[in-house]
Design a protein around this motif. Sequence first.
Motif, PDB file in Angstrom:
ATOM      1  N   UNK A  19       0.816  -1.224   0.000  1.00  0.00           N
ATOM      2  CA  UNK A  19       0.000   0.000   0.000  1.00  0.00           C
ATOM      3  C   UNK A  19       0.849   1.274   0.000  1.00  0.00           C
ATOM      4  N   UNK A  20       1.991   1.212   0.660  1.00  0.00           N
ATOM      5  CA  UNK A  20       2.886   2.376   0.684  1.00  0.00           C
ATOM      6  C   UNK A  20       3.455   2.636  -0.714  1.00  0.00           C
ATOM      7  N   UNK A  26       0.943   6.577  -7.073  1.00  0.00           N
ATOM      8  CA  UNK A  26      -0.100   7.591  -7.317  1.00  0.00           C
ATOM      9  C   UNK A  26       0.486   9.001  -7.217  1.00  0.00           C
ATOM     10  N   UNK A  27       1.306   9.225  -6.187  1.00  0.00           N
ATOM     11  CA  UNK A  27       1.899  10.555  -5.978  1.00  0.00           C
ATOM     12  C   UNK A  27       2.814  10.931  -7.149  1.00  0.00           C
ATOM     13  N   UNK A  56       5.248   1.657 -16.264  1.00  0.00           N
ATOM     14  CA  UNK A  56       6.665   1.956 -16.057  1.00  0.00           C
ATOM     15  C   UNK A  56       6.899   2.553 -14.672  1.00  0.00           C
ATOM     16  N   UNK A  57       5.996   3.430 -14.235  1.00  0.00           N
ATOM     17  CA  UNK A  57       6.135   4.019 -12.901  1.00  0.00           C
ATOM     18  C   UNK A  57       6.045   2.919 -11.847  1.00  0.00           C
ATOM     19  N   UNK A  58       5.093   2.015 -11.994  1.00  0.00           N
ATOM     20  CA  UNK A  58       4.947   0.896 -11.047  1.00  0.00           C
ATOM     21  C   UNK A  58       6.219   0.048 -11.001  1.00  0.00           C
ATOM     22  N   UNK A  59       6.781  -0.247 -12.160  1.00  0.00           N
ATOM     23  CA  UNK A  59       7.997  -1.059 -12.220  1.00  0.00           C
ATOM     24  C   UNK A  59       9.157  -0.366 -11.514  1.00  0.00           C
ATOM     25  N   UNK A  60       9.280   0.931 -11.749  1.00  0.00           N
ATOM     26  CA  UNK A  60      10.395   1.648 -11.154  1.00  0.00           C
ATOM     27  C   UNK A  60      10.237   1.780  -9.637  1.00  0.00           C
ATOM     28  N   UNK A  61       9.007   1.973  -9.166  1.00  0.00           N
ATOM     29  CA  UNK A  61       8.780   2.044  -7.717  1.00  0.00           C
ATOM     30  C   UNK A  61       9.047   0.676  -7.097  1.00  0.00           C
TER      31      UNK A  61
END
Length: 163
Positions: A19-20, A26-27, A56-61
């Motif tokens: 969740x974090x 999202x941020x 891509x954002x999800x993968x990088x996070x």
Amino acid sequence: MALAFALGASALAAAPLTPQQEAQVRQIAVNIRCPICTGVPITESTNDISREMLRDVREQVAAGRSARDVYAYFSARYGNFVLLDPPKEGSNLLLWGAPLAALGGGGAVLWLFLRRRQNAAAPAPLTEAAADEPFDPFLAQVRRDLGQSSTDRSNPGRNGGNP
């Protein structure tokens, strides 16, 4: 070897985020603009490019990259245009500071204009005779005209000796 890398990358993308990490995605994604839509973040766009960028954002996070690293990745790939809140550094300072400079310059010009106008509208000091009478611009013009015409009559050589 390439197949193992591809399988590892797809497994990383499919791995659920905490969740974090979801909140961090999202941020970050709210501040990335869709390259096709005008002014819409990738979280609100439904086109394929935005969905790919969000992936891509999800993968990088998930890989542990910071928000700054993710923004740098998208800036390098799409340019600073893709950031809804571009960094306030380098040549971007000109874009952030130009409105403030224009506002300050306009205020200075307005102040000078009003000050010059106030100085031009200031009445001339009154003589003792004029201090007793209220100021009337029409009467002042008549007095100036009468004073000029009386000087013309007293100097006959000026208009050829004719009265």
